[in-house]
Design an enzyme around this catalytic site. Sequence first.
Site, PDB file in Angstrom:
ATOM      1  N   SER A 147       2.033  16.098  -1.111  1.00 48.71           N
ATOM      2  CA  SER A 147       3.350  15.446  -1.441  1.00 48.71           C
ATOM      3  C   SER A 147       4.294  16.535  -0.966  1.00 48.71           C
ATOM      4  CB  SER A 147       3.552  15.294  -2.686  1.00 48.71           C
ATOM      5  OG  SER A 147       4.805  14.976  -3.135  1.00 48.71           O
ATOM      6  N   TYR A 160       2.333  16.036 -12.779  1.00 44.68           N
ATOM      7  CA  TYR A 160       1.959  15.707 -11.197  1.00 44.68           C
ATOM      8  C   TYR A 160       2.242  16.540 -10.444  1.00 44.68           C
ATOM      9  CZ  TYR A 160       3.059  12.704  -6.962  1.00 44.68           C
ATOM     10  OH  TYR A 160       3.024  12.285  -5.677  1.00 44.68           O
TER      11      TYR A 160
HETATM   12  N1  LIG Z   1       4.842   6.682  -2.766  1.00 43.39           N
HETATM   13  C1  LIG Z   1       5.424   8.151  -2.491  1.00 43.39           C
HETATM   14  O1  LIG Z   1       6.479   8.227  -2.090  1.00 43.39           O
HETATM   15  C2  LIG Z   1       4.445   9.333  -2.616  1.00 43.39           C
HETATM   16  C3  LIG Z   1       4.833  10.514  -2.255  1.00 43.39           C
HETATM   17  C4  LIG Z   1       4.200  11.737  -2.194  1.00 43.39           C
HETATM   18  C5  LIG Z   1       2.809  11.497  -2.472  1.00 43.39           C
HETATM   19  N2  LIG Z   1       2.283  10.171  -2.635  1.00 43.39           N
HETATM   20  C6  LIG Z   1       1.191  10.257  -3.177  1.00 43.39           C
HETATM   21  O2  LIG Z   1       0.263   9.051  -2.492  1.00 43.39           O
HETATM   22  C7  LIG Z   1      -0.862   8.584  -3.221  1.00 43.39           C
HETATM   23  C8  LIG Z   1      -0.722   7.165  -3.630  1.00 43.39           C
HETATM   24  O3  LIG Z   1       0.552   6.971  -4.261  1.00 43.39           O
HETATM   25  P1  LIG Z   1       1.106   5.433  -4.204  1.00 43.39           P
HETATM   26  O4  LIG Z   1       2.829   5.813  -4.167  1.00 43.39           O
HETATM   27  O5  LIG Z   1       0.726   4.665  -2.887  1.00 43.39           O
HETATM   28  O6  LIG Z   1       0.682   4.916  -5.755  1.00 43.39           O
HETATM   29  P2  LIG Z   1       0.576   3.563  -6.043  1.00 43.39           P
HETATM   30  O7  LIG Z   1       0.609   3.563  -7.529  1.00 43.39           O
HETATM   31  O8  LIG Z   1       1.517   2.429  -5.314  1.00 43.39           O
HETATM   32  O9  LIG Z   1      -1.012   3.071  -5.791  1.00 43.39           O
HETATM   33  C9  LIG Z   1      -1.866   3.887  -6.171  1.00 43.39           C
HETATM   34  C10 LIG Z   1      -3.518   3.104  -6.314  1.00 43.39           C
HETATM   35  O10 LIG Z   1      -4.286   3.988  -6.928  1.00 43.39           O
HETATM   36  C11 LIG Z   1      -5.255   3.422  -7.578  1.00 43.39           C
HETATM   37  N3  LIG Z   1      -5.754   4.202  -8.663  1.00 43.39           N
HETATM   38  C12 LIG Z   1      -5.241   4.572  -9.749  1.00 43.39           C
HETATM   39  N4  LIG Z   1      -6.224   5.238 -10.453  1.00 43.39           N
HETATM   40  C13 LIG Z   1      -7.257   5.178  -9.603  1.00 43.39           C
HETATM   41  C14 LIG Z   1      -8.487   5.992 -10.147  1.00 43.39           C
HETATM   42  N5  LIG Z   1      -8.939   6.523 -11.132  1.00 43.39           N
HETATM   43  N6  LIG Z   1      -9.574   5.564  -9.026  1.00 43.39           N
HETATM   44  C15 LIG Z   1      -9.293   4.893  -7.905  1.00 43.39           C
HETATM   45  N7  LIG Z   1      -7.942   4.096  -7.637  1.00 43.39           N
HETATM   46  C16 LIG Z   1      -7.129   4.513  -8.495  1.00 43.39           C
HETATM   47  C17 LIG Z   1      -4.325   2.263  -8.324  1.00 43.39           C
HETATM   48  O11 LIG Z   1      -5.002   1.231  -9.002  1.00 43.39           O
HETATM   49  C18 LIG Z   1      -3.292   1.618  -7.098  1.00 43.39           C
HETATM   50  O12 LIG Z   1      -4.031   0.788  -6.399  1.00 43.39           O
HETATM   51  C19 LIG Z   1      -0.643   9.539  -4.448  1.00 43.39           C
HETATM   52  O13 LIG Z   1      -1.695  10.454  -4.457  1.00 43.39           O
HETATM   53  C20 LIG Z   1       0.578   9.926  -4.534  1.00 43.39           C
HETATM   54  O14 LIG Z   1       0.837  11.127  -5.522  1.00 43.39           O
HETATM   55  C21 LIG Z   1       3.038   9.178  -2.717  1.00 43.39           C
END
Ligand SMILES: NC(=O)c1ccc[n+]([C@@H]2O[C@H](COP(=O)([O-])OP(=O)(O)OC[C@H]3O[C@@H](n4cnc5c(N)ncnc54)[C@H](O)[C@@H]3O)[C@@H](O)[C@H]2O)c1
Length: 285
Positions: A147, A160
């Site tokens: 991130s 986080y």
């Molecule tokens: N959205 C952003 O802007 C952003 C920014 C930086 C980093 N990220 C990273 O991207 C990744 C995805 O984030 P997102 O925003 O899409 O989140 P989200 O919450 O929209 O989706 C996450 C998915 O992971 C699944 N999940 C949760 N716990 C789990 C587990 N124990 N085993 C398997 N699956 C599991 C959930 O069911 C969900 O479908 C994360 O690592 C997050 O830190 C996201």
Amino acid sequence: MKTDTEAFAGGVAVITGAGAGIGSGLARRAGELGMTVVVTDISSERAEAVAAEIKAKGGRAEAMVVDVSKPAELDRLAAEVVDRFGDVRLLVNNAGIETIGYTWEIPADRWEATLNINIHGVVHGVRAFAPYMLEAGKEAWIANLASVGAFSVMPTQTAYIMTKHAVQSFTECLYLEMQLKQAPIHVSSIMPGMLKTSIFEAAAGKGEPEAASAHRKAMFDLMANYGMDLAEGCQRILEQVAEGKFWVSTQPEMTQAAVDGRIQFFRDQSPPFLAGEAKQLLGID
Ligand SMILES: NC(=O)c1ccc[n+]([C@@H]2O[C@H](COP(=O)([O-])OP(=O)(O)OC[C@H]3O[C@@H](n4cnc5c(N)ncnc54)[C@H](O)[C@@H]3O)[C@@H](O)[C@H]2O)c1
């Protein structure tokens, strides 16, 4: 250097946490490009829905339930995928959760879940799949979700943020390990700036202290107002991963600003400080 249409026109992609958000966007894009997509998630309903969408568009996909916080489930997944579908070309260790609150107010089980999913999920994804990928000896790609938070700090997002710093350093070392092995495996660190997903909604009511709800609402609003469209962000991600770039950004200006702030902190050896926007977010000022 390959384009996404060259690198990912076929082969097997495995994506964790692919039932929603970035994982689902990457799964859809990999399906469009022509890969067989193993859509894994802790929720079978969400994984099935994304796999069905890919198949409805003429792609190939399989849903599998995997909880990345359990190393044995990742071992089982790797063995089953290789057995049923063959060599893995693209592994994305994506699953992650947000946790907001003062360090001492977050319940122990939420701390454990955050560290286990965000850090150990990535570590054990690599540990389970890398031996098969090395044994295959074919060009392949491993991408881990860090991130821009890997280069900044934010009070009350401590749990986080520290996991993203850990994923970043893990991924840098992994890149060098693949070089040492002279393996044909590209390693990327994905640093989304902000893409529109359900990550802040997902954090609600999961052991997060009540006092954290205002901060979470501010982050949720920020994402809704300024987050990048998911499909566009995921297309950008796979283009850069295919090129073999280590630094993969959706919004490079955000990555640069975070890195510049970090460099200034290291150079000045100043006490930790908050940027203006972070103060606004926390309702200080
Ligand atoms: N959205 C952003 O802007 C952003 C920014 C930086 C980093 N990220 C990273 O991207 C990744 C995805 O984030 P997102 O925003 O899409 O989140 P989200 O919450 O929209 O989706 C996450 C998915 O992971 C699944 N999940 C949760 N716990 C789990 C587990 N124990 N085993 C398997 N699956 C599991 C959930 O069911 C969900 O479908 C994360 O690592 C997050 O830190 C996201």
